[in-house]
Design an enzyme around this catalytic site. Structure first.
Site, PDB file in Angstrom:
ATOM      1  N   GLU A 107      62.826  45.129  20.064  1.00 40.17           N
ATOM      2  CA  GLU A 107      61.367  45.245  20.115  1.00 40.17           C
ATOM      3  C   GLU A 107      60.736  44.314  19.087  1.00 40.17           C
ATOM      4  OE1 GLU A 107      60.422  49.287  19.167  1.00 40.17           O
ATOM      5  OE2 GLU A 107      61.855  50.072  20.616  1.00 40.17           O
ATOM      6  N   LYS A 109      58.509  43.715  15.838  1.00 40.98           N
ATOM      7  CA  LYS A 109      58.122  44.500  14.659  1.00 40.98           C
ATOM      8  C   LYS A 109      56.658  44.169  14.380  1.00 40.98           C
ATOM      9  CE  LYS A 109      59.694  45.931  10.120  1.00 40.98           C
ATOM     10  NZ  LYS A 109      58.397  46.080   9.488  1.00 40.98           N
ATOM     11  N   ASP A 111      53.090  44.116  12.698  1.00 44.41           N
ATOM     12  CA  ASP A 111      52.714  44.117  11.288  1.00 44.41           C
ATOM     13  C   ASP A 111      51.330  44.746  11.127  1.00 44.41           C
ATOM     14  OD1 ASP A 111      52.913  43.717   8.643  1.00 44.41           O
ATOM     15  OD2 ASP A 111      52.598  41.546   8.693  1.00 44.41           O
ATOM     16  N   TYR A 220      57.801  54.907  19.407  1.00 45.91           N
ATOM     17  CA  TYR A 220      58.794  55.923  19.035  1.00 45.91           C
ATOM     18  C   TYR A 220      58.273  57.307  19.415  1.00 45.91           C
ATOM     19  CZ  TYR A 220      62.116  58.241  15.801  1.00 45.91           C
ATOM     20  OH  TYR A 220      63.100  59.001  15.248  1.00 45.91           O
ATOM     21  N   LYS A 306      63.764  40.676   9.660  1.00 48.14           N
ATOM     22  CA  LYS A 306      62.471  40.121   9.228  1.00 48.14           C
ATOM     23  C   LYS A 306      62.476  38.599   9.312  1.00 48.14           C
ATOM     24  CE  LYS A 306      60.101  42.379   6.260  1.00 48.14           C
ATOM     25  NZ  LYS A 306      58.793  43.037   6.216  1.00 48.14           N
ATOM     26  N   CYS A 400      31.148  26.694 -15.617  1.00 48.13           N
ATOM     27  CA  CYS A 400      30.858  26.541 -14.195  1.00 48.13           C
ATOM     28  C   CYS A 400      30.791  25.059 -13.823  1.00 48.13           C
ATOM     29  CB  CYS A 400      29.532  27.224 -13.861  1.00 48.13           C
ATOM     30  SG  CYS A 400      29.066  26.995 -12.137  1.00 48.13           S
ATOM     31  N   CYS A 403      26.920  24.344 -12.777  1.00 51.23           N
ATOM     32  CA  CYS A 403      25.741  24.443 -13.652  1.00 51.23           C
ATOM     33  C   CYS A 403      26.103  24.458 -15.129  1.00 51.23           C
ATOM     34  CB  CYS A 403      24.912  25.675 -13.297  1.00 51.23           C
ATOM     35  SG  CYS A 403      25.716  27.211 -13.777  1.00 51.23           S
ATOM     36  N   CYS A 418      30.581  32.825 -12.464  1.00 50.01           N
ATOM     37  CA  CYS A 418      29.475  32.164 -13.154  1.00 50.01           C
ATOM     38  C   CYS A 418      28.327  33.173 -13.181  1.00 50.01           C
ATOM     39  CB  CYS A 418      29.048  30.898 -12.408  1.00 50.01           C
ATOM     40  SG  CYS A 418      27.457  30.285 -13.016  1.00 50.01           S
ATOM     41  N   CYS A 424      22.098  28.799 -10.812  1.00 46.72           N
ATOM     42  CA  CYS A 424      23.280  28.015 -10.415  1.00 46.72           C
ATOM     43  C   CYS A 424      23.126  27.637  -8.936  1.00 46.72           C
ATOM     44  CB  CYS A 424      24.532  28.851 -10.652  1.00 46.72           C
ATOM     45  SG  CYS A 424      26.045  28.037 -10.133  1.00 46.72           S
TER      46      CYS A 424
END
Ligand code: IVH
Length: 683
Positions: A107, A109, A111, A220, A306, A400, A403, A418, A424
């Site tokens: 099957e 797997k 995720d 299952y 895996k 930053c 700025c 920042c 900014c």
């Protein structure tokens, strides 16, 4: 009438199945919606026929409540992992030694996040997360909103009681949409579909879950004395009952066959609309599974193989620092272009300063790039053998890049920020773009480029400046002209009608996304009331935690922000509305669990009434429960638990008396109620 309701439910369940499980709809969305509305209207008119498994509840409710912890009847084990064909062959050899040559089911797997769903007499009764394997969270209300999970089974040959386990997934399309929305709202995007699926399943509001487009595959079947001889047979049966079972399952009798399956899936998985991280190989026959048995953690009759995440090696040339709307600084690596999992990668995320230091990533290093579940590839390591001799540790920026302001780190956050929110440039432009977005103030005709241009030319410095723009100023800009300029100005004026919850979202307060804005508006009703609220009072709004409360307080204590708000007010922008009025505090924080069906109200209506009178809904009986509001056909387990814990059990009449509606006249026909606009809009 009941007959008509049952017929509509059956019909809608059938259409859901055809659409979400078979991918083969029979009727148009329009016709589906029409039938659904018909059912909703009938259910509203005949609340005595409410049923938690009605397809109308697939849209969820805002009152899921806390999750109760439920012990698994059968533990939810994990699988032992193998990472190479050799390791997987060792598993097959062991199985052959212990039970002889046998048949395997191969099957995918998936995720996502594991779920165990219980069915009694063909009806979904409970869905529980894996938790620690022995007990998990009861997320039934959320799982009921997932269209590809049947609420009622098809046919009649299913066991009267069984659990089915599978994976809740977020398909790539839903994931991309969700993250785009989150980024637009200034919320952190989910790192991958697995986290997004798990996070969504734990949402307090099942209405939010319903909108996020989760899907599932079941793999299952669990139960005492299942009447089938093998795993394969069980899953074929489950498919007939309406479950979504993968078509990619295959039977194999040799390691060569399994190797071939793994090779094919590894090629195929790129094209699948959801994430897979390997394959699972299970001994098919139940008799042999029983013989092989279990270790403490995993079955000895199954193993996972895996896949390795694909990696590429390339040179890191330079690092850019991007400043987002919230001021968050993201380091982005510029790489020598390299092929990885089907695409050319030129840029990769470096996450934050800590990550760079941890991996000791330096300029001009040869670095390994990996595409995990994440959308943007990431750098996962350095090839130290190829490090230039004159290399020096990477120095993270302190100021930053846009700025020049000194960057700060907030507690519990890995990123630098920042703090110069008001001056900014990328933060200002980002905030203006967020403000005009469709789901915020919905100002048409202004794209990102035009906003950036208006900012560069000094025509706008903040969101309030938009309301001072004239068609004369806009018309000379590239790609605009008089007509478009007029339209933009009209659209800006019209945005003054946007309701307050959306305005609150549009302001771009950190962590205040659409839902939070709605919840804050529902609780306080105006920006003034929010500003006047204490931290504790803010925390009382639905789904508002400390981080959000502090961010709201900080935003509203900033002089520049207050000046902008004052100007927006002057321009006519809405700063009140959307409040959900409480009716009384007669329930004063007391906690309720509702079970069964009721004569005069649906369960959602009762939940609303509890909230409106200052009470709290819980999903399951625990020692924190004050009252069990018991209706007809309530679950015996709930009743037994309440009795054991000494929880007071009340009926609908007694409950209505508690909130001052128990005059026996039948709540639905009380004249005050009809005149009350709040109730009118709710029911
Ligand atoms: S069977 C007792 N089959 O992988 C065996 N699990 O590491 C129960 N998973 O917790 C699991 N796809 O969340 C099984 N086809 C599949 C699966 C699968 C994904 C997940 C599941 C489990 C984890 C085990």
């Amino acid at each position: 009438m009941l007959e008509q309701i049952l017929r509509l439910r059956k019909e809608l369940n059938e259409h859901n199945y055809r659409y979400y499980v078979l991918n083969d709809p029979l009727i148009s969305d329009y016709d589906f919606d029409r039938k659904m509305r018909e059912l909703q209207e009938l259910e509203a008119a005949y609340p005595q026929y409410d049923d938690p498994n009605s397809p109308s509840h697939r849209v969820g409710s805002d009152l899921t409540g806390e999750f109760a912890t439920v012990a698994h009847r059968y533990p939810m084990l994990s699988l032992s992992n193998t990472y190479s064909p050799d390791e997987m062959h060792e598993f097959c050899d062991r199985v052959a030694r212990e039970v002889g040559e046998t048949e395997y089911v191969c099957e995918l797997k998936f995720d996502g996040t594991a779920i165990s769903v219980t069915y009694e007499n063909g009806r979904l009764v409970r869905a529980v997360t894996r938790g620690d394997g022995t007990a998990g969270d009861d997320v039934t209300a959320n799982v009921r909103t997932i269209r590809s999970i049947p609420l009622e089974l098809r046919g009649d040959d299913y066991p009267s009681f069984f659990e089915i386990r599978g994976e809740i997934l977020m398909p790539h399309a839903s994931f991309d949409r969700l993250n785009a929305e989150r980024e637009e709202a200034g919320e952190a995007p989910f790192a991958n579909p697995r986290n997004a699926a798990a996070g969504t399943l734990k949402q307090q509001s099942s209405a939010v879950v319903a909108r996020r487009g989760l899907d599932n595959f079941m793999y299952y079947l669990v139960g005492d004395d299942l009447p089938y001889a093998s795993h394969w047979e069980s899953l074929q049966k489950a498919k007939e009952w309406g479950f979504k079972i993968s078509d990619r399952m295959e039977l194999c009798r040799s390691t060569e066959c399994i190797d071939d399956y793994i090779r094919r899936v590894d090629r195929l998985r790129e094209t699948l609309p959801y994430d897979t991280d390997g394959v699972v190989i299970k001994v098919n026959e139940y008799a042999l599974q029983r013989k092989l048995g279990y270790t403490a953690k995993s079955p000895r009759w199954a193993v996972a193989y895996k896949f390795k995440a694909e990696q590429a090696l390339t040179r890191l040339n330079t690092v850019d620092f991007q400043v987002g709307r919230t001021g968050a600084v993201t380091p982005v690596a510029n790489l020598d272009p390299v092929q990885l999992a089907g695409t050319t990668v030129k840029r990769a995320s470096l996450h934050n300063a800590e990550q760079i230091a941890l991996l000791d990533i330096r300029l001009h290093d040869m670095v390994y790039v990996e595409k995990g579940g994440e959308i943007i590839p990431k750098i996962v390591g350095v090839e130290l053998s190829r490090r230039p001799a004159d290399s020096t540790p990477f120095e993270y920026i302190t100021h930053c890049p846009e700025c020049g302001t000194l960057l700060v780190r907030y507690e519990g956050e890995a990123k630098h920020y920042c703090p110069n929110q008001s001056h900014c440039p990328p933060q200002i432009v980002g905030r203006i773009i967020h403000f005009i977005a469709r789901r915020a103030m919905d100002i048409e005709g202004l794209g990102e480029e035009t906003v950036a241009l208006l900012y560069e030319q000094g025509l706008i410095r903040n969101i309030a400046d938009l309301y001072d723009l004239t068609a004369g100023e806009l018309a000379p800009l590239p790609r605009l002209g008089e007509k478009s300029a007029e339209n933009i100005v009209t659209s800006i004026r019209r945005s003054a009608e946007v309701p307050f919850p959306r305005v609150l979202f549009a302001l771009g307060i950190r962590f205040v996304g659409e839902t939070t804005a709605k919840n804050l508006a529902a609780r306080f009703g105006s920006l003034d009331a929010i500003a006047a609220a204490t931290r504790e009072q803010l925390l009382e709004a639905d789904e508002v935690g400390e981080k959000i409360a502090d961010s709201v307080i900080q935003y509203l204590s900033d002089e520049d922000n207050l000046k902008i708000i004052a100007r927006l007010r002057k321009a006519g922008v809405q700063f009140s509305g959307g409040k959900r009025e409480g009716l009384s505090d007669s329930l004063g924080g007391r906690t309720f669990v509702i079970s069964g069906t009721f004569a005069a109200h649906s369960r959602d209506q009762l939940k609303e009434l509890i909230e409106l009178h200052g009470g709290k809904n819980l999903a399951a009986v625990s020692s924190n429960t004050d009252f069990l509001l018991a209706g007809a056909n309530m679950g015996p387990a709930k009743l037994a638990k309440a009795q054991k814990l000494g929880v007071e059990i009340i009926d609908e009449e007694r409950f209505l008396a508690m909130i001052g509606e128990g005059d026996g006249a039948g709540a639905a026909s009380s004249p005050e109620k009809e005149n009350n606009p709040v109730q009118g809009s709710l029911f």
